[in-house]
Design an enzyme around this catalytic site. Structure first.
Site, PDB file in Angstrom:
ATOM      1  CE  LYS A 124      10.159  -7.636  14.711  1.00  0.00           C
ATOM      2  NZ  LYS A 124       9.982  -6.648  13.655  1.00  0.00           N
TER       3      LYS A 124
ATOM      4  CD  GLN B 266       7.438  -4.295  12.597  1.00  0.00           C
ATOM      5  OE1 GLN B 266       8.389  -4.614  13.312  1.00  0.00           O
ATOM      6  NE2 GLN B 266       6.965  -5.100  11.667  1.00  0.00           N
TER       7      GLN B 266
ATOM      8  CG  ASP C 277      15.013  -4.369  10.564  1.00  0.00           C
ATOM      9  OD1 ASP C 277      14.682  -5.552  10.745  1.00  0.00           O
ATOM     10  OD2 ASP C 277      14.318  -3.395  10.894  1.00  0.00           O
TER      11      ASP C 277
HETATM   12  N1  GUN Z   1       8.044  -5.472   8.603  1.00  0.00           N
HETATM   13  C1  GUN Z   1       7.955  -6.745   8.126  1.00  0.00           C
HETATM   14  N2  GUN Z   1       9.124  -7.392   8.310  1.00  0.00           N
HETATM   15  C2  GUN Z   1       9.957  -6.514   8.917  1.00  0.00           C
HETATM   16  C3  GUN Z   1      11.295  -6.608   9.379  1.00  0.00           C
HETATM   17  O1  GUN Z   1      11.986  -7.617   9.247  1.00  0.00           O
HETATM   18  N3  GUN Z   1      11.792  -5.489   9.967  1.00  0.00           N
HETATM   19  C4  GUN Z   1      11.074  -4.345  10.109  1.00  0.00           C
HETATM   20  N4  GUN Z   1      11.663  -3.298  10.678  1.00  0.00           N
HETATM   21  N5  GUN Z   1       9.831  -4.229   9.691  1.00  0.00           N
HETATM   22  C5  GUN Z   1       9.274  -5.314   9.103  1.00  0.00           C
END
Ligand code: GUN
Length: 280
Positions: free
Chosen positions: A53, A97, A120
Site C-alpha cells: 500500500k 489493517q 476502506d
Molecule cells: N485486511 C484484509 N483486507 C483488508 C482491507 O481491505 N482493509 C483493511 N483495513 N484490512 C484488510
C-alpha cells in the site's frame, strides 16, 4: 478451449495512471493526497499488504505515513492515534489493517475513524450509504471486482450472480454492488445447502471463501464469468485462489487468475478512495 483471462494487473495499471494524473492536477492546487496506514502486531501477510500500500502511494505521487505499532498496543493508544489522524489536515485517508490482535476491539476502532477519511468504507455510516446507493467510498475489493467486470465488458443486468462468502469486507458489500447493477443476487455461506446446485446457476460467480481450490469445475456453469478473491497456499506452498483455475478456466467464459486478478485491484481502489477523499 480455455476461457478469457481477466488481467487485473493491466486494468489496475491503467487505472493507476489515471489516478496519478488526477493527483498531479490536485498537487498543482496545493493538495497532495495523504494516506495513513496503521498496522498493529507482526502478522506477516498484513506486513506485506501494508508495504504494498505504501509503495503504491509513492508510485502515484501520494503522501503516506505508516504506523507500525507493537502487538501489545492498548485500545486507548490506538484510539488516540486514530483521533490524531482524524484531525491531521495532511491525512485524507486512514486505513487500519485488519485483523487486529485479539485483545483489541475492531468495531470500536472502525467506529472511531472519521467517515470522511474511511477509505476502506468499513464505518457504519459508509456501509449504510452503500445500502442506500448513495456513497463516496466503496470497499476496495468489491469495487475492484466491479471494475474488472466492466473491463471484461460483462453486463450484470438481469444476470444470476452468486457470491460465496458473507464477510463484511467482501461478500456482503459485493452482493450489494451487483444488486446496484440489477443483478439477481444470491449469497452462499458455510450453512448453504446444495451449494454446487446454487453455484451452477450463476452467470457471474464470485468466490470469497478463503479455501484453496474450493470451487471445482462441477460447481460452475459453462460460460460463466468467475471471479476469484482467494489468496491461499496450495499443498506445495504455491499461491492459489479459491477456484480450481486449471479446470474451471476450461469452461468459464472469463476468469480472474491468482495472482494477477483481484489482488492488484484492491490497492488501486484504495488509491482511488484516497484521491476522492483529498478532492473534498
Ligand atoms: N485486511 C484484509 N483486507 C483488508 C482491507 O481491505 N482493509 C483493511 N483495513 N484490512 C484488510
Amino acid at each position: 478451449m480455455s476461457g478469457k483471462i481477466i488481467d487485473g494487473k493491466a486494468v489496475s495499471a491503467a487505472l493507476r495512471e489515471q489516478i496519478k494524473a488526477q493527483a498531479q492536477e490536485l498537487a498543482a492546487k496545493g493538495i497532495v493526497p495523504g494516506l495513513a496506514v496503521v498496522i498493529v502486531g507482526e502478522d506477516p501477510a498484513s506486513q506485506v499488504y501494508v508495504r504494498n500500500k505504501e509503495k503504491a502511494c509513492a508510485e502515484v505521487g501520494f503522501y503516506s505515513e505508516k504506523y507500525a505499532l507493537p502487538e501489545q498496543t492498548t485500545q486507548q493508544e490506538l484510539l488516540e492515534l486514530v483521533e490524531r489522524l482524524n484531525q491531521d489536515p495532511k491525512i485524507h485517508g486512514i486505513l487500519v489493517q485488519l485483523p487486529l490482535p485479539k485483545h483489541l476491539d475492531e468495531k470500536g476502532v472502525i467506529a472511531a475513524i472519521s467517515p470522511e477519511k474511511d477509505v476502506d468504507a468499513f464505518h457504519a455510516v459508509n456501509v449504510g450509504k452503500i445500502m442506500q446507493g448513495d456513497y463516496r467510498f466503496l470497499p476496495c475489493t468489491p469495487a475492484g471486482i466491479m471494475e474488472l467486470i466492466h473491463a471484461a465488458q460483462v453486463s450484470v443486468e438481469g444476470k444470476e450472480c452468486v457470491v460465496i462468502g458473507r464477510s463484511n469486507i467482501v461478500g456482503k458489500p459485493m452482493a450489494m454492488l451487483l444488486l446496484h447493477e440489477n443483478g439477481t443476487v444470491t449469497i452462499c455461506h458455510s450453512r448453504t445447502r446444495n451449494l454446487a446446485e446454487v453455484t451452477r446457476r450463476a452467470d457471474i460467480l464470485v468466490a470469497a471463501v478463503g479455501k484453496a481450490k474450493f470451487v471445482t469445475k462441477d460447481m460452475v456453469k459453462p460460460g460463466a464469468v468467475v471471479i476469484d478473491v482467494g489468496m491461499n497456499r496450495d499443498e506445495n506452498g504455491k499461491l492459489c485462489g479459491d477456484v480450481d483455475f486449471e479446470a474451471v478456466s476450461q469452461i468459464a467464459d472469463a476468469i480472474t487468475p491468482v495472482p494477477g486478478g483481484v489482488g492488484p485491484m484492491t490497492i488501486t481502489m484504495l488509491l482511488k478512495n484516497t484521491l476522492t477523499a483529498a478532492q473534498g
